[in-house]
Design an enzyme around this catalytic site. Structure first.
Site, PDB file in Angstrom:
ATOM      1  N   GLY A 480       0.753  -1.335  -0.027  1.00 30.48           N
ATOM      2  CA  GLY A 480       0.037   0.015   0.053  1.00 30.48           C
ATOM      3  C   GLY A 480       0.951   1.333  -0.132  1.00 30.48           C
ATOM      4  N   SER A 519      11.795  -3.708   3.716  1.00 33.67           N
ATOM      5  CA  SER A 519      11.769  -3.246   5.169  1.00 33.67           C
ATOM      6  C   SER A 519      12.778  -2.181   5.165  1.00 33.67           C
ATOM      7  CB  SER A 519      12.335  -4.544   6.074  1.00 33.67           C
ATOM      8  OG  SER A 519      13.770  -4.520   5.748  1.00 33.67           O
ATOM      9  N   ARG A 522      13.985   0.618   2.304  1.00 35.03           N
ATOM     10  CA  ARG A 522      15.044   0.418   1.435  1.00 35.03           C
ATOM     11  C   ARG A 522      14.632   0.088   0.129  1.00 35.03           C
ATOM     12  NH1 ARG A 522      15.467  -4.874   0.014  1.00 35.03           N
ATOM     13  NH2 ARG A 522      17.773  -4.572  -0.511  1.00 35.03           N
ATOM     14  N   GLY A 714       9.513   5.545   3.833  1.00 35.47           N
ATOM     15  CA  GLY A 714       8.395   4.949   4.617  1.00 35.47           C
ATOM     16  C   GLY A 714       8.273   5.069   6.169  1.00 35.47           C
ATOM     17  N   GLU A 715       9.180   5.267   6.659  1.00 37.34           N
ATOM     18  CA  GLU A 715       9.053   5.290   8.307  1.00 37.34           C
ATOM     19  C   GLU A 715       9.858   6.692   8.915  1.00 37.34           C
ATOM     20  OE1 GLU A 715      10.695   1.344   9.684  1.00 37.34           O
ATOM     21  OE2 GLU A 715      11.649   1.740   7.632  1.00 37.34           O
TER      22      GLU A 715
END
Lengths: 766, 301
Positions: A480, A519, A522, A714-715
């Site tokens: 997503g 994850s 990356r 993403g984070e």
């Protein structure tokens, strides 16, 4: 996004929507005790039920030469089903496969289990003590899992399954030379990912003993290798297929339910699907609770001389990727600062809680909560502006980090200054007068670095067939986050095609080339480079084939709009389809591979921790009601180093999502336990932010540099948020909350408490 | 196999007969927001679900002169929030129901269902208590009219007998020139139930003296908490800041709050004082934006 229409019209099939002929539904019986010996399991009544195809217990696992019943991504410590004892409330004890969910549920009720309770431990600091109850008996014989990419240092005779150490300089000397030393301990609770899609898996053994698994995993190849090892199969006899994930945030990084589904399918000889319900999610994987003590030695002028970090990560009953969390949390706890003398001891500790693992932000939320609070406490003690104090010590391009590596592409200062400017930071000159309603006002900053998995490797394959259809094969999974769109865009850049015309099939480990996993933000970076190389490889082949036919040399040709033409004479052209057909070699394939390299010395913790460091800062303005302790986020701004944005909408949504998720962690998210049992395992009792919780002013800046490489996003904006909120609340109140989340009750208690509990500041002899 | 019969009676008598037939093995289904949670978590295992959707008359919103408001049991929270009559004449209700959960829940959840669930942290029960509402129930044995304060007897417990249904809630008219306010305090997400809440109704005479005072504290104990004697004691007095402080202190001192994930008893005790004080202060303020009543202009925020 290439799948936006399917997504919003409900056309995407998630694993829970899939079915295979003669498929059974699997359900799991779970332990009611946090720690108990398993005495007797009686399953005859369940087996006799009509519609029950298989009942699986330890007996089936222990008596079979075909199954290794213990698995684990970094440490092989988790039984598929409890063998001799249970180690947390919710641990799978037995599993049933039946014709339908109701029958499976009924069968679970008729299984009898006798337990003998054992002493349990729920706090990571207590659990690390030698006299604590042992969650696992033999710790010195650690069996590494398929995803252990660094050396593990368990502490024999304790619950510590990994001790990450980082040593730089001479800590004693650093503190001896410091004018001021501050120290405090900070806590972060467990949190739930609350992905919209729960864990789900569909497993089947096919003719010839081949294992087929549909799973929403972030690590298709880890899962394949782990299941191959478990069933003593060569890896190519396990096929993992990954449809689009309905969110993960880390909870689907490593195998959780797949081993049970596969074992049930093996036992039943039929396909088995397991879909967890919401309460089960809360005992499957949570975020690591952490207890982190920071001791900071500084000079009057504001230079940091020494930092000592002691961190305890509660990994629950099974390690999952806890060692990796302790390791990354360990070096990230230094923060983006130049500090000559550093000592970090980061312990991954077993307790009798459900397993904890990867959670968006991967340990940095916890360490930033502690470290960035200490930065403010030190600045306050020194009488310095927290922004100036940070900037005085911040890492700049070419500086050496505590691990010894030289940092490049460094933008912490720009991130921090941007965040400060966006909340109109005035430093110590900020007017803290109360609002008309009597609310206290405060502002806070934070800045972080976050590693990216190193070493790691990504391969990509791009094909063009004789119909001119371009297909990108990549094992980066779509959660997503829009990775397929971003990677298509990168490929399209080299192939002169609209990116939406590129097919990106679901991951299939029997076809898709290797990738470490999706994850640590990356994929756009590392897989993006592999895709770029594959696209260039294909482009080179296409131009070489077209050149003689267009009577030009390859360097005189270009690709645009699905055509190859001569740059100087656009009329001399061929469609890609014509080029492939005329080559007569069938489908053409371009390949690319990229690996980042590095690693840390297990003794000193030094080396290359990360090939690139994610960088972000946040500024938060709050108002606090001194009578109720309620905190309002008035403004919130995150600045993130993006390098180069590939897909602006996805990048913005990721960053906004990080901020909102960070606000949940800051203000109210907490998995609560009573004697090891989750007491809020549903979305009525466990709160996540809703749209109405989003502050009126929520902003972000994606910092870009000309010619820079794209970085994952993403984070990155998450870990700064709780720390910045904490600093803003402390600024408003004059007292500090050290345990997340910052609930109104904690704020009120802090306001009403006598003015103790400040960081223990000691003035050192000069 | 788990087999639940889904029944849709079209008359009240039919529904009552079905309920009597199944006894405790049937559950009435209104909005289903609470029942679905119970079912999903296997806290109930009924043989029959009796939907009330097709029974006429349960969605009534009507005001009769001198009698007050009749609110059918199947009226949704969203309807109470949006209905022009309720907004004008009983703004405390629209204000309260508008703050329940989120709009998706409010579109589904019903007035009767919310009362029967008797969740201690329900928003509307406090306001219905402050308004002196009565619950109208029907069973095969006949009908009953039960004051809301007596209807809820404890955590998720009411005086409703098996086989009985709530058909409507009757809300008496507000005293003239009464002002009312619902203050909800959430300690977690904006969609959370209250950690504590206050529903207050104040009517002053021409001299600014208290004619009527009703203060109900919600979500701090097993059922809404009110101190009737205290309200009577201040009759005829001016609600000065000092008196308001005293009332708030009395409420905080007399109620024995519970502890849960939303806040400890210690915290709730402090919240009660703050919320009661703030609610009354807002209600007696001369330019109160919360001012409303039967003759008032009916502004609500």
């Amino acid at each position: 996004m290439i799948d936006d229409r399917q997504r919003v019209t409900g056309q995407i099939s998630y694993v829970q929507d899939l079915a295979l002929p003669s498929m059974l539904i699997g359900k799991i019986l779970r332990s009611p005790y946090p720690h108990a010996r398993l005495l007797r399991i009686e399953t005859r009544a369940a087996e006799a039920l009509r519609g029950v195809a298989a009942v699986l217990t330890r007996n089936d696992l222990l008596n079979s030469p075909h199954i290794d019943p213990i698995y684990g991504p970094q440490i092989k410590d988790q039984p598929v089903l409890a063998l001799d004892r249970v180690r947390f409330v919710g641990e799978p004890v037995a599993a049933v496969a039946a014709e339908d969910a109701e029958t499976a549920a009924l069968a679970l009720q008729s299984i009898e289990v006798d337990y003998e309770e054992l002493p349990a431990v729920f706090d990571p600091v207590r659990a690390a003590e030698e006299k604590a109850p042992h969650v696992h008996e033999i710790l010195h014989q650690v069996r590494l899992g398929t995803s252990a990419y660094f050396g593990l240092r368990p502490v024999a005779g304790t619950n510590i399954c990994h001790h990450y150490r980082l040593r730089q300089g001479d800590l004693e000397e650093g503190f001896a030379r410091a004018d001021l030393v501050v120290e405090a301990t900070f806590r972060t609770p467990a949190a739930q990912h609350v992905a919209m899609e729960p864990h789900a898996v569909l497993a089947a053994f096919q003719e010839g003993g081949k294992l087929l698994v549909y799973s929403p995993t972030q690590s298709p190849f880890n899962l394949r290798d782990l299941l191959a090892e478990m069933f003593h199969l060569p890896p190519d006899r396990v096929q993992v297929l990954v449809p689009t994930l309905g969110g993960s945030y880390g909870c689907k990084l490593f195998p959780r339910v797949e081993p049970i589904a596969a074992a049930l399918a093996w036992q039943a000889g039929r396909p088995v699907k397991i879909v967890l319900d919401r309460p089960e999610e809360f005992v499957t994987l949570n975020r690591h609770p952490a207890v982190i003590t920071i001791r900071l030695g500084v000079t009057h002028a504001g230079s940091i001389l020494a930092k000592k970090v002691t961190a305890y990560w509660d990994t629950g009953a099974y390690a999952d990727c806890g060692p990796g969390v302790a390791q990354k949390g360990g070096f990230s706890s230094v923060g983006p600062y130049r500090i000559p003398h550093v000592q970090v001891d980061s312990y991954c500790v077993y307790t009798n809680l459900p397993p904890n693992g990867a959670y968006r932000g991967y340990a940095v939320t916890q360490v930033a909560w502690a470290s960035e609070a200490m930065m403010d406490e030190a600045a306050l003690a020194l009488g310095l502006d927290p922004l100036e104090f940070r900037l005085k010590n911040i890492l700049r391009d070419g500086d050496q980090f505590a691990t010894g590596e030289i940092l490049r592409d460094v933008h912490f200062e720009e991130c921090l200054k941007t965040a400060a400017r966006q909340i109109d930071w005035q430093g110590t000159g900020f007017e803290r007068t109360a609002t008309a309603e009597g609310r206290l006002r405060g502002k806070g900053l934070s800045v972080i670095l976050k590693g990216m998995t190193t070493p790691s490797r990504s391969e990509a394959l791009i094909e063009i067939d004789e119909e001119g259809v371009v297909t990108l094969h990549t094992a980066s999974v779509e959660i997503g986050q829009g990775v397929r769109t971003a990677l298509s865009q990168i490929a399209a850049l080299f192939l002169g095609l609209p990116y939406a015309s590129i097919r990106v099939p679901d991951v299939d480990t029997s076809l898709t080339p290797f990738d470490t996993r999706t994850s640590s933000s990356r994929s756009t970076d590392i897989m993006g480079r592999a895709v770029g190389l594959a696209a260039q490889d294909l482009r080179r082949q296409l131009l070489e084939i077209a050149a003689p036919r267009l009577k030009a040399s390859p360097q005189d040709l270009t690709l645009a709009g699905g055509l190859i033409h001569v740059v100087e004479a656009p009329a001399r052209r061929l469609s890609l389809q014509e080029v492939v057909r005329q080559a007569g070699r069938g489908t053409l394939k371009g390949r690319g591979e990229f690996a980042n390299t590095g690693g840390l010395d297990p003794e000193t913790g030094r080396g290359i921790a990360s090939s690139y460091w994610h960088q972000s800062a946040a500024g938060v303005e709050v108002e606090v009601d001194p009578e109720t302790g309620q905190v309002w986020i008035v403004g919130c701004h995150a600045a993130v180093n993006a390098g180069r944005v590939v897909n602006r909408i996805a990048a913005e949504l990721q960053t906004e999502g990080c901020i909102v998720m960070g606000l949940g962690s800051a203000l109210f998210e907490e998995v609560c336990f009573d004697a090891g049992q989750v007491i809020n395992p549903n979305l009525s009792d466990y709160m996540i932010p809703s749209f109405l919780d989003i502050p009126p002013k929520l902003g972000f800046t994606l910092l870009e540099q000309p010619g820079a490489h794209p970085h994952g996003l993403g984070e990155t904006a998450l870990p700064v948020i709780p720390a910045a909120v904490g600093n803003a609340v402390a600024d408003a109140m004059g007292v500090r909350i050290r345990d997340l989340p910052i609930t109104p009750e904690k704020v009120l208690r802090a306001l009403k408490a006598p003015p103790t509990g400040e960081a223990g500041a000691e003035e050192e002899e000069p | 196999m788990i087999d639940i019969r889904y029944l849709e009676p079209t008359r009240l008598e039919e529904a009552l007969e079905i309920l009597a037939h199944y006894g405790e093995e049937a559950h009435a289904l209104a909005g289903g927001t609470f029942l679905a949670l119970l079912l999903k978590n296997s806290l109930i295992a009924p043989r029959a679900l009796v939907s009330l959707h097709r029974i006429p008359g349960l969605k009534t919103v009507a005001e009769q002169p001198g009698e007050g408001l009749r609110l059918g049991a199947m009226v949704t929270h969203r309807e109470v929030e949006k209905n022009p009559l309720i907004r004008l004449r009983y703004p405390l209700l629209s204000q309260t129901y508008a703050q329940v959960a989120n709009v998706r829940i409010r579109n589904q959840a019903t007035v009767g269902g919310g009362l029967v669930d008797a969740d201690y942290a329900s928003d509307p029960t406090a306001s219905l208590s402050a308004l002196g509402a009565r619950v109208h129930t029907w069973g095969l044995q006949g009908e009953r009219l039960i004051p809301v304060q007596e209807f809820v007897t404890g955590h998720y417990e009411t005086v409703l007998q098996p086989g009985e249904l709530v058909t409507e809630v009757l809300i008496p008219p507000l005293p003239t020139q009464a002002r009312s306010l619902y203050l909800k305090f959430r300690s977690r997400s904006s969609e959370d139930r209250p950690c504590a809440s206050v529903a207050a109704v104040v009517a002053l005479d021409g001299e600014g003296r208290c004619r009527d005072l009703r203060v109900v504290v919600g979500a701090v104990a097993d059922r809404p908490q009110m101190q009737d004697e205290l309200a009577e004691a201040v009759q005829g007095q001016r609600l000065t800041p000092e008196l308001i402080r005293e009332i708030a202190g009395e409420y905080a001192g007399k109620i024995r709050p519970i502890s849960d994930l939303r806040g400890s008893a210690w915290y709730r005790e402090r919240l009660i004082e703050v919320l009661v004080r703030r609610a009354l202060t807002a209600l007696v303020a001369p330019t109160a934006s919360v001012s409303h009543g039967p003759q008032g202009e009916g502004t609500c925020e």
